[in-house]
Design a protein around this motif. Structure first.
Motif, PDB file in Angstrom:
ATOM      1  N   GLY A  77       0.765  -1.232   0.000  1.00 52.08           N
ATOM      2  CA  GLY A  77       0.000   0.000   0.000  1.00 52.08           C
ATOM      3  C   GLY A  77       0.794   1.279   0.000  1.00 52.08           C
ATOM      4  N   GLY A  78       2.118   1.197  -0.172  1.00 52.86           N
ATOM      5  CA  GLY A  78       2.919   2.409  -0.271  1.00 52.86           C
ATOM      6  C   GLY A  78       3.394   2.981   1.045  1.00 52.86           C
ATOM      7  N   ILE A  79       3.014   2.351   2.155  1.00 51.25           N
ATOM      8  CA  ILE A  79       3.433   2.860   3.469  1.00 51.25           C
ATOM      9  C   ILE A  79       4.932   2.662   3.649  1.00 51.25           C
ATOM     10  CG2 ILE A  79       3.149   2.573   5.965  1.00 51.25           C
ATOM     11  CD1 ILE A  79       0.252   1.736   5.417  1.00 51.25           C
ATOM     12  N   ALA A  80       5.440   1.494   3.261  1.00 51.34           N
ATOM     13  CA  ALA A  80       6.878   1.215   3.393  1.00 51.34           C
ATOM     14  C   ALA A  80       7.700   2.208   2.566  1.00 51.34           C
ATOM     15  CB  ALA A  80       7.173  -0.223   2.954  1.00 51.34           C
ATOM     16  N   ASN A  81       7.239   2.517   1.362  1.00 54.29           N
ATOM     17  CA  ASN A  81       7.959   3.469   0.499  1.00 54.29           C
ATOM     18  C   ASN A  81       8.081   4.839   1.154  1.00 54.29           C
ATOM     19  OD1 ASN A  81       8.555   1.771  -1.625  1.00 54.29           O
ATOM     20  ND2 ASN A  81       6.649   2.198  -2.712  1.00 54.29           N
ATOM     21  N   ARG A  82       7.035   5.285   1.806  1.00 57.29           N
ATOM     22  CA  ARG A  82       7.062   6.600   2.442  1.00 57.29           C
ATOM     23  C   ARG A  82       8.015   6.632   3.635  1.00 57.29           C
ATOM     24  NH1 ARG A  82       2.653   6.196  -0.451  1.00 57.29           N
ATOM     25  NH2 ARG A  82       1.663   8.080  -1.287  1.00 57.29           N
ATOM     26  N   LEU A  83       8.107   5.520   4.353  1.00 55.76           N
ATOM     27  CA  LEU A  83       9.064   5.449   5.460  1.00 55.76           C
ATOM     28  C   LEU A  83      10.496   5.494   4.932  1.00 55.76           C
ATOM     29  CD1 LEU A  83       7.372   2.692   7.672  1.00 55.76           C
ATOM     30  CD2 LEU A  83       7.352   5.158   8.051  1.00 55.76           C
ATOM     31  N   ILE A  84      10.733   4.802   3.824  1.00 61.13           N
ATOM     32  CA  ILE A  84      12.066   4.812   3.217  1.00 61.13           C
ATOM     33  C   ILE A  84      12.405   6.210   2.711  1.00 61.13           C
ATOM     34  CG2 ILE A  84      13.437   3.935   1.284  1.00 61.13           C
ATOM     35  CD1 ILE A  84      11.900   1.274   1.619  1.00 61.13           C
ATOM     36  N   ASN A  85      11.435   6.885   2.098  1.00 58.05           N
ATOM     37  CA  ASN A  85      11.665   8.251   1.617  1.00 58.05           C
ATOM     38  C   ASN A  85      12.005   9.203   2.756  1.00 58.05           C
ATOM     39  OD1 ASN A  85      11.206   7.551  -1.046  1.00 58.05           O
ATOM     40  ND2 ASN A  85       9.015   8.045  -0.973  1.00 58.05           N
ATOM     41  N   LEU A  86      11.358   8.991   3.914  1.00 60.80           N
ATOM     42  CA  LEU A  86      11.672   9.815   5.086  1.00 60.80           C
ATOM     43  C   LEU A  86      13.104   9.567   5.544  1.00 60.80           C
ATOM     44  CD1 LEU A  86      10.897  11.753   7.352  1.00 60.80           C
ATOM     45  CD2 LEU A  86       9.939   9.793   8.598  1.00 60.80           C
ATOM     46  N   ALA A  87      13.500   8.291   5.587  1.00 58.41           N
ATOM     47  CA  ALA A  87      14.876   7.963   5.988  1.00 58.41           C
ATOM     48  C   ALA A  87      15.879   8.554   4.999  1.00 58.41           C
ATOM     49  CB  ALA A  87      15.048   6.442   6.086  1.00 58.41           C
ATOM     50  N   LYS A  88      15.555   8.523   3.701  1.00 54.99           N
ATOM     51  CA  LYS A  88      16.434   9.112   2.683  1.00 54.99           C
ATOM     52  C   LYS A  88      16.593  10.614   2.904  1.00 54.99           C
ATOM     53  CE  LYS A  88      15.387   6.025  -1.213  1.00 54.99           C
ATOM     54  NZ  LYS A  88      14.669   5.938  -2.511  1.00 54.99           N
ATOM     55  N   ALA A  89      15.488  11.288   3.196  1.00 55.21           N
ATOM     56  CA  ALA A  89      15.530  12.733   3.391  1.00 55.21           C
ATOM     57  C   ALA A  89      16.365  13.105   4.616  1.00 55.21           C
ATOM     58  CB  ALA A  89      14.112  13.279   3.537  1.00 55.21           C
ATOM     59  N   PHE A 212      14.842  21.969   2.965  1.00 55.03           N
ATOM     60  CA  PHE A 212      13.899  21.933   4.082  1.00 55.03           C
ATOM     61  C   PHE A 212      12.469  21.780   3.569  1.00 55.03           C
ATOM     62  CE2 PHE A 212      17.438  24.041   6.345  1.00 55.03           C
ATOM     63  CZ  PHE A 212      17.491  23.209   7.461  1.00 55.03           C
ATOM     64  N   LYS A 213      12.203  22.370   2.416  1.00 58.61           N
ATOM     65  CA  LYS A 213      10.863  22.234   1.833  1.00 58.61           C
ATOM     66  C   LYS A 213      10.572  20.786   1.472  1.00 58.61           C
ATOM     67  CE  LYS A 213       7.990  23.938  -1.970  1.00 58.61           C
ATOM     68  NZ  LYS A 213       7.923  24.814  -3.168  1.00 58.61           N
ATOM     69  N   GLU A 214      11.563  20.125   0.845  1.00 58.81           N
ATOM     70  CA  GLU A 214      11.399  18.715   0.470  1.00 58.81           C
ATOM     71  C   GLU A 214      11.297  17.831   1.704  1.00 58.81           C
ATOM     72  OE1 GLU A 214      11.115  15.288  -1.958  1.00 58.81           O
ATOM     73  OE2 GLU A 214      10.726  17.420  -2.275  1.00 58.81           O
ATOM     74  N   LEU A 215      12.129  18.127   2.731  1.00 58.47           N
ATOM     75  CA  LEU A 215      12.075  17.362   3.971  1.00 58.47           C
ATOM     76  C   LEU A 215      10.695  17.461   4.611  1.00 58.47           C
ATOM     77  CD1 LEU A 215      13.506  15.686   6.155  1.00 58.47           C
ATOM     78  CD2 LEU A 215      14.287  17.831   7.181  1.00 58.47           C
ATOM     79  N   PHE A 220       5.581  15.110   5.967  1.00 54.54           N
ATOM     80  CA  PHE A 220       4.122  15.203   5.957  1.00 54.54           C
ATOM     81  C   PHE A 220       3.507  13.963   5.306  1.00 54.54           C
ATOM     82  CE2 PHE A 220       0.102  16.545   3.975  1.00 54.54           C
ATOM     83  CZ  PHE A 220      -0.570  17.036   5.094  1.00 54.54           C
ATOM     84  N   SER A 221       4.158  13.463   4.256  1.00 57.48           N
ATOM     85  CA  SER A 221       3.662  12.269   3.568  1.00 57.48           C
ATOM     86  C   SER A 221       3.768  11.025   4.451  1.00 57.48           C
ATOM     87  CB  SER A 221       4.453  12.061   2.269  1.00 57.48           C
ATOM     88  OG  SER A 221       4.062  10.879   1.617  1.00 57.48           O
ATOM     89  N   ALA A 222       4.848  10.956   5.269  1.00 59.47           N
ATOM     90  CA  ALA A 222       5.062   9.777   6.120  1.00 59.47           C
ATOM     91  C   ALA A 222       4.365   9.885   7.468  1.00 59.47           C
ATOM     92  CB  ALA A 222       6.558   9.570   6.340  1.00 59.47           C
ATOM     93  N   ALA A 223       3.915  11.089   7.850  1.00 58.08           N
ATOM     94  CA  ALA A 223       3.333  11.307   9.176  1.00 58.08           C
ATOM     95  C   ALA A 223       2.155  10.372   9.487  1.00 58.08           C
ATOM     96  CB  ALA A 223       2.919  12.768   9.341  1.00 58.08           C
ATOM     97  N   PRO A 224       1.211  10.155   8.527  1.00 60.17           N
ATOM     98  CA  PRO A 224       0.110   9.227   8.843  1.00 60.17           C
ATOM     99  C   PRO A 224       0.605   7.814   9.168  1.00 60.17           C
ATOM    100  CG  PRO A 224      -0.434  10.547   6.920  1.00 60.17           C
ATOM    101  CD  PRO A 224       1.003  10.807   7.216  1.00 60.17           C
ATOM    102  N   SER A 225       1.687   7.369   8.491  1.00 55.97           N
ATOM    103  CA  SER A 225       2.246   6.042   8.780  1.00 55.97           C
ATOM    104  C   SER A 225       2.845   6.011  10.177  1.00 55.97           C
ATOM    105  CB  SER A 225       3.316   5.691   7.749  1.00 55.97           C
ATOM    106  OG  SER A 225       2.810   5.769   6.442  1.00 55.97           O
TER     107      SER A 225
END
Length: 431
Positions: A77-89, A212-215, A220-225
């Motif tokens: 469902g894309g939740i794992a991807n958003r967590l990875i994107n947060l770690a990348k940022a 900082f804008k991208e972060l 914000f995208s990963a916050a619900p997860s």
């Protein structure tokens, strides 16, 4: 007589495993053979069947299939991807940042789903290709992925800690969950420090700088997860719901979030449910036969005999813990985590509690021990997943893996001799 039963139990189990019989069946058949030493064949078979059924008759165990299902939904469902994107940022801009990303993403993934196999599969598939494209040694990426994925078994929610609670006779699941945070983060930190050595050695490249804008956008995208973590653990600690109820809430939350993201379709649900059911069936069979073996050992006074031997060796708790750690490290090489926890908890827990060691502390020690076993052949499921996803071989991965093994063992030693690292957080919450 108890020594005869011990010999039959151990030899039959080792022989069956050596013949390639699945672990669950080996546990069941060796338990049956041991019981038949003192009980007739038909009553023995009836008793083993009854104990297997009774072993699964636990409300707490319902949390396991729900958390497994939540992990599968996260992957799809894309939740794992958003967590990875947060770690990348957060760390991707550092030299060799993708290795740090892997460790942090594994801890975040574990904090949501609690599955080492799912984390190794998801992170290996998403990060592995990118690491290879940017010039990272493939085997180093696999080593980091495999070892960091095990942190999710200590950081709650953790299916294995639920199993330990069952095997221990009722150690608080909430206390175990809270106790796992600091040891899990500490192990992740040690793995990152080990990765830093390889980063300098191989002069690995830095990633793109995140604005900082991208972060903010990624967070914000990963916050619900991440909110799921607060709901599940916060609800358990505050007594709003049990671990089992929390696992069901996690499934509903992940399902709703995945549909909201638009990455999960109704047509995907049958495949997710089928995969989750298959995993649950394997785990349930292991639990059932392990509980049968635990009952046979208890009825034959095997734990008491082993406890007496251990206590006769020394009355120093650190000496006993060292011996137990060595035994569990050896067991972890040949046995999967769930049956090992169910079999050895009733054996070792009475010994350590008699020496004044807190059952919550011992639970974390036991899980950390067996986490190392998941990364070692011939039974290391996480190792095989990591190697399979990367399309490499175990022989090539062993060399870069060894320093991470050493880091995990050092972490285990520190957590063993410093109980406050485990017990401080539960004491703050009065658990």
């Amino acid at each position: 007589m108890e020594y005869i039963t011990i010999i039959i139990l151990v030899l039959s189990f080792i022989t069956l495993m050596g013949l390639g019989v699945p672990v669950a069946w080996s546990l069941g058949f060796s338990s049956l053979l041991t019981l038949m030493v003192t009980v007739a064949a038909v009553p023995s078979m009836t008793t083993i069947a009854q104990r297997m059924g009774a072993g699964l008759n636990s409300f707490s165990l319902l949390a396991i299939p729900f958390f497994i299902l939540a992990g599968e939904i996260m992957n799809k469902g894309g939740i794992a991807n958003r967590l990875i994107n947060l770690a990348k940022a957060l760390t991707g801009r550092l030299p060799g940042g993708l290795l740090y990303v892997n460790v942090i993403a594994a801890m975040l993934f574990g904090a949501i789903a609690g599955s080492a196999v799912a984390a190794a599969s998801a992170l290996g598939g998403i990060l592995g290709k990118r690491m290879e494209d940017e010039g990272y040694p493939k085997e180093l990426g696999v080593a980091v992925n495999v070892t960091s994925s095990t942190t999710g078994l200590v950081i709650p929610p953790s299916n294995v800690l639920i199993v330990y609670s069952l095997a221990s006779g009722g150690v608080s699941i909430a206390a175990l969950f809270i106790a796992g945070y600091i040891p899990g983060l500490f192990m992740g930190l040690l793995l990152m420090l080990t990765a830093a050595y390889f980063i300098r050695k191989h002069k690995l490249p830095a990633g793109e700088r995140t604005s900082f804008k991208e972060l903010g956008r990624v967070f914000f995208s990963a916050a619900p997860s991440l909110t799921l973590l607060v709901i599940v653990i916060g609800g358990i600690v505050m007594g709003v719901f049990t671990a089992t109820e929390a696992s069901a809430i996690a499934v509903l939350y992940c399902l709703g979030l995945s549909f909201f993201y638009g990455e999960l379709k109704v047509k995907d649900l049958p495949a997710i449910l089928l995969k989750s059911s298959a995993t649950t069936a394997v785990v349930a069979m292991l639990i059932a036969t392990s509980m049968a073996m635990s009952w046979v050992m208890s009825s034959e006074d095997i734990p008491q005999s082993i406890s007496a031997v251990l206590l006769s060796l020394s009355d120093n708790k650190f000496v006993i813990l060292i011996i137990i750690n060595l035994i569990l490290l050896f067991v972890g090489i040949f046995m999967d985590m769930t049956p090992a926890v169910l079999i050895f908890t009733p054996i070792f827990l009475p010994v350590v509690t008699e020496l004044g060691i807190d059952p919550v502390h011992f639970g974390i020690i036991m899980v950390l021990n067996l986490c190392i076993g998941l990364c070692t052949p011939p039974v290391g499921s996480v190792l095989f997943i990591g190697v399979g996803v990367a399309k490499t071989s175990i022989a090539q991965v062993v060399r870069p893996l060894l320093p991470f093994f050493i880091a995990m063992i050092i972490g285990l030693a520190i957590i063993t001799i410093w109980p406050q690292m485990t017990l401080w957080l539960p004491s703050l919450f009065g658990l």
